[in-house]
Design a protein around this motif. Sequence first.
Motif, PDB file in Angstrom:
ATOM      1  N   SER A   1      37.896  24.185  39.285  1.00  0.00           N
ATOM      2  CA  SER A   1      36.679  24.257  38.486  1.00  0.00           C
ATOM      3  C   SER A   1      35.976  22.915  38.406  1.00  0.00           C
ATOM      4  O   SER A   1      34.788  22.846  38.107  1.00  0.00           O
ATOM      5  CB  SER A   1      37.009  24.754  37.069  1.00  0.00           C
ATOM      6  OG  SER A   1      37.755  23.772  36.355  1.00  0.00           O
ATOM      7  N   ALA A   2      36.715  21.843  38.695  1.00  0.00           N
ATOM      8  CA  ALA A   2      36.117  20.511  38.682  1.00  0.00           C
ATOM      9  C   ALA A   2      35.703  20.053  40.070  1.00  0.00           C
ATOM     10  O   ALA A   2      35.220  18.944  40.232  1.00  0.00           O
ATOM     11  CB  ALA A   2      37.111  19.506  38.096  1.00  0.00           C
TER      12      ALA A   2
ATOM     13  N   SER B   1      35.006  31.758  40.084  1.00  0.00           N
ATOM     14  CA  SER B   1      34.653  30.529  39.377  1.00  0.00           C
ATOM     15  C   SER B   1      35.285  30.535  37.996  1.00  0.00           C
ATOM     16  O   SER B   1      35.411  31.574  37.357  1.00  0.00           O
ATOM     17  CB  SER B   1      33.134  30.380  39.258  1.00  0.00           C
ATOM     18  OG  SER B   1      32.590  31.472  38.517  1.00  0.00           O
ATOM     19  N   VAL B   2      35.697  29.356  37.547  1.00  0.00           N
ATOM     20  CA  VAL B   2      36.298  29.184  36.226  1.00  0.00           C
ATOM     21  C   VAL B   2      35.335  28.373  35.386  1.00  0.00           C
ATOM     22  O   VAL B   2      34.995  27.240  35.733  1.00  0.00           O
ATOM     23  CB  VAL B   2      37.660  28.469  36.322  1.00  0.00           C
ATOM     24  CG1 VAL B   2      38.268  28.280  34.938  1.00  0.00           C
ATOM     25  CG2 VAL B   2      38.607  29.269  37.207  1.00  0.00           C
TER      26      VAL B   2
ATOM     27  N   GLN C   1      35.098  34.278  36.457  1.00  0.00           N
ATOM     28  CA  GLN C   1      34.085  35.198  36.968  1.00  0.00           C
ATOM     29  C   GLN C   1      34.410  35.508  38.424  1.00  0.00           C
ATOM     30  O   GLN C   1      34.659  34.603  39.223  1.00  0.00           O
ATOM     31  CB  GLN C   1      32.691  34.597  36.856  1.00  0.00           C
ATOM     32  CG  GLN C   1      31.579  35.581  37.217  1.00  0.00           C
ATOM     33  CD  GLN C   1      30.211  34.970  37.069  1.00  0.00           C
ATOM     34  OE1 GLN C   1      29.896  33.991  37.736  1.00  0.00           O
ATOM     35  NE2 GLN C   1      29.394  35.532  36.206  1.00  0.00           N
ATOM     36  N   ASP C   2      34.403  36.809  38.775  1.00  0.00           N
ATOM     37  CA  ASP C   2      34.796  37.192  40.126  1.00  0.00           C
ATOM     38  C   ASP C   2      33.592  37.310  41.053  1.00  0.00           C
ATOM     39  O   ASP C   2      32.459  36.966  40.696  1.00  0.00           O
ATOM     40  CB  ASP C   2      35.615  38.478  40.104  1.00  0.00           C
ATOM     41  CG  ASP C   2      34.799  39.700  39.684  1.00  0.00           C
ATOM     42  OD1 ASP C   2      33.573  39.577  39.488  1.00  0.00           O
ATOM     43  OD2 ASP C   2      35.390  40.788  39.534  1.00  0.00           O
ATOM     44  N   ALA C   3      33.846  37.806  42.266  1.00  0.00           N
ATOM     45  CA  ALA C   3      32.803  37.873  43.292  1.00  0.00           C
ATOM     46  C   ALA C   3      31.690  38.850  42.958  1.00  0.00           C
ATOM     47  O   ALA C   3      30.612  38.780  43.548  1.00  0.00           O
ATOM     48  CB  ALA C   3      33.432  38.244  44.634  1.00  0.00           C
ATOM     49  N   LEU C   4      31.930  39.780  42.027  1.00  0.00           N
ATOM     50  CA  LEU C   4      30.901  40.740  41.619  1.00  0.00           C
ATOM     51  C   LEU C   4      30.173  40.306  40.356  1.00  0.00           C
ATOM     52  O   LEU C   4      29.324  41.024  39.851  1.00  0.00           O
ATOM     53  CB  LEU C   4      31.537  42.125  41.399  1.00  0.00           C
ATOM     54  CG  LEU C   4      32.102  42.811  42.645  1.00  0.00           C
ATOM     55  CD1 LEU C   4      32.771  44.124  42.260  1.00  0.00           C
ATOM     56  CD2 LEU C   4      31.017  43.037  43.678  1.00  0.00           C
ATOM     57  N   GLY C   5      30.533  39.153  39.832  1.00  0.00           N
ATOM     58  CA  GLY C   5      29.889  38.660  38.621  1.00  0.00           C
ATOM     59  C   GLY C   5      30.527  39.131  37.341  1.00  0.00           C
ATOM     60  O   GLY C   5      30.015  38.853  36.250  1.00  0.00           O
ATOM     61  N   HIS C   6      31.665  39.847  37.419  1.00  0.00           N
ATOM     62  CA  HIS C   6      32.347  40.299  36.213  1.00  0.00           C
ATOM     63  C   HIS C   6      33.239  39.187  35.686  1.00  0.00           C
ATOM     64  O   HIS C   6      34.004  38.581  36.448  1.00  0.00           O
ATOM     65  CB  HIS C   6      33.193  41.543  36.497  1.00  0.00           C
ATOM     66  CG  HIS C   6      32.412  42.686  37.065  1.00  0.00           C
ATOM     67  ND1 HIS C   6      32.823  43.407  38.174  1.00  0.00           N
ATOM     68  CD2 HIS C   6      31.216  43.212  36.707  1.00  0.00           C
ATOM     69  CE1 HIS C   6      31.937  44.332  38.459  1.00  0.00           C
ATOM     70  NE2 HIS C   6      30.947  44.231  37.577  1.00  0.00           N
ATOM     71  N   SER C   7      33.158  38.906  34.405  1.00  0.00           N
ATOM     72  CA  SER C   7      33.968  37.850  33.808  1.00  0.00           C
ATOM     73  C   SER C   7      35.121  38.454  33.025  1.00  0.00           C
ATOM     74  O   SER C   7      35.023  39.568  32.489  1.00  0.00           O
ATOM     75  CB  SER C   7      33.125  36.965  32.892  1.00  0.00           C
ATOM     76  OG  SER C   7      32.551  37.726  31.847  1.00  0.00           O
ATOM     77  N   GLN C   8      36.215  37.727  32.972  1.00  0.00           N
ATOM     78  CA  GLN C   8      37.419  38.196  32.307  1.00  0.00           C
ATOM     79  C   GLN C   8      38.156  36.999  31.724  1.00  0.00           C
ATOM     80  O   GLN C   8      38.252  35.935  32.351  1.00  0.00           O
ATOM     81  CB  GLN C   8      38.315  38.949  33.285  1.00  0.00           C
ATOM     82  CG  GLN C   8      39.564  39.536  32.645  1.00  0.00           C
ATOM     83  CD  GLN C   8      40.406  40.313  33.643  1.00  0.00           C
ATOM     84  OE1 GLN C   8      40.015  40.481  34.791  1.00  0.00           O
ATOM     85  NE2 GLN C   8      41.567  40.763  33.223  1.00  0.00           N
ATOM     86  N   SER C   9      38.692  37.174  30.529  1.00  0.00           N
ATOM     87  CA  SER C   9      39.492  36.130  29.900  1.00  0.00           C
ATOM     88  C   SER C   9      40.960  36.361  30.242  1.00  0.00           C
ATOM     89  O   SER C   9      41.500  37.439  30.025  1.00  0.00           O
ATOM     90  CB  SER C   9      39.292  36.155  28.375  1.00  0.00           C
ATOM     91  OG  SER C   9      40.083  35.172  27.757  1.00  0.00           O
ATOM     92  N   ILE C  10      41.612  35.343  30.816  1.00  0.00           N
ATOM     93  CA  ILE C  10      42.988  35.462  31.283  1.00  0.00           C
ATOM     94  C   ILE C  10      43.828  34.375  30.649  1.00  0.00           C
ATOM     95  O   ILE C  10      43.525  33.182  30.779  1.00  0.00           O
ATOM     96  CB  ILE C  10      43.058  35.360  32.824  1.00  0.00           C
ATOM     97  CG1 ILE C  10      42.221  36.474  33.460  1.00  0.00           C
ATOM     98  CG2 ILE C  10      44.490  35.412  33.315  1.00  0.00           C
ATOM     99  CD1 ILE C  10      42.089  36.359  34.946  1.00  0.00           C
ATOM    100  N   ALA C  11      44.902  34.763  29.957  1.00  0.00           N
ATOM    101  CA  ALA C  11      45.799  33.810  29.311  1.00  0.00           C
ATOM    102  C   ALA C  11      47.078  33.671  30.127  1.00  0.00           C
ATOM    103  O   ALA C  11      47.699  34.665  30.494  1.00  0.00           O
ATOM    104  CB  ALA C  11      46.137  34.268  27.887  1.00  0.00           C
TER     105      ALA C  11
ATOM    106  N   SER D   1      28.959  29.553  35.169  1.00  0.00           N
ATOM    107  CA  SER D   1      28.503  30.834  35.674  1.00  0.00           C
ATOM    108  C   SER D   1      28.989  32.003  34.846  1.00  0.00           C
ATOM    109  O   SER D   1      28.709  33.138  35.147  1.00  0.00           O
ATOM    110  CB  SER D   1      29.006  31.016  37.114  1.00  0.00           C
ATOM    111  OG  SER D   1      30.404  30.864  37.165  1.00  0.00           O
ATOM    112  N   VAL D   2      29.753  31.724  33.779  1.00  0.00           N
ATOM    113  CA  VAL D   2      30.245  32.797  32.918  1.00  0.00           C
ATOM    114  C   VAL D   2      29.518  32.713  31.595  1.00  0.00           C
ATOM    115  O   VAL D   2      29.448  31.656  30.977  1.00  0.00           O
ATOM    116  CB  VAL D   2      31.761  32.655  32.697  1.00  0.00           C
ATOM    117  CG1 VAL D   2      32.251  33.748  31.754  1.00  0.00           C
ATOM    118  CG2 VAL D   2      32.492  32.743  34.019  1.00  0.00           C
TER     119      VAL D   2
END
Length: 426
Positions: free
Chosen positions: A146-147, A160-161, A177-187, A423-424
Amino acid sequence: MTSTIRTISILFSALALVACAAPQVSEPETVAVRATSLNPSYSSVNAQILSDAAKIDSSFTATLDPEVGVDTVTRLQSSYTQEVGDESLRVGDAVSSVGMWGTSVRYGGMQFGTSSETRADVIASNRMATAGMAVLPTVADALFASASDAGSNLGQQNLSVDRSLPSGGQGWNLAVQDALGHSQSIAAPMIARTRLVEEGCSDFSVGIGKVREDYALTSNSYGPMFANTTVACGAPLGFTVEGHGEYLADEVTALGFGVARQFGSLGTASVAFAQSNDVSGASGWMSKVGFDHSNSMFNLMVRSRFQSREFRDIGSMALTDPIMQRDLASVGVNVTERASLSVAYATQTTWARERTNLIALKQSMGVGRGTMSMSAGHSLEDNFGSSVFISYKRPFGGIKPWSRRVADEIEELDLQLPQSMQSVDN
């Protein structure tokens, strides 16, 4: 129009199965259908048929939005798993195993063994669409990527993160955020605990098939042949010896081993070494050392990785600027019975001398019947800022007594990324 009607029928059928799948109290569940997301623009459904010794698993996404640019219905994964004594045989889509080193990838084929769970620090969400080969990054990979610029592995996969968010003691909580633009929070934790096994070689996983490509973008795209194996043996004198290898046809072969041992109350030490050979004939090496300590007052986890410029595993084949050294460390302290303090630090240097330093601090304390948390993150690089989060959580209804918590091995870090990386939506 026909595909739209078919999609609507599938979604309503899934809802009907959800209603019908609720088991009676006295009967075991044999059918399970779960809709993680259900709306016209993006729906995700997982269906399972279960028995005492076998399982059929299938999941797919569906959309009625013609602008998404993917099929109306896209298969994510499908598999059949059969228990064979203490081992399990999986046929279909699977995720490859990793030990003290290595890369997890999605592939289609066969997997057999006793160990099928991914390592705790691997981002293994089954809904994240990725372009190209379906490599599963670790939390550390994601944070450092991400950096970096788009030349990183995540950039090539259109992942992208944006940042990591407060996770409530569950490790780093990444907004991806994935290739389709959907974002998800992952722990997930940034450092996975060292695994020790009992005497014998009963802990293993072997897989062979074809690596998955354009996951969640197309239904049945598979690439070159892939093979992977991890075997962990409990040796005399309390040592755990582990062998791991991975192969991708016409690309790279990597083999290595690891050794770990617990030294009483002092902690657990580990060391790993691997060698790779790519299709061009270049050979490289990689070594990792680690140390874990945990007691009722505090815990400490340290990992260091060193490698030659030529070393490649499946997850780093396309890198133009590979890692030279990566260091991860965290310390958690139980200050009082209801308060804890933890500090995490991560640094990485590439062979082009690009250096990234990340540091995070978190404090949690019991306030009344809830918990007050403060987390702060900072990067020592010029193009990053700092941020602070403060949160308060209080359960409603039945109140369980506050129990003492050992500070988590890694806490969250929040970074204010450059505008081009954001991007998220927050």
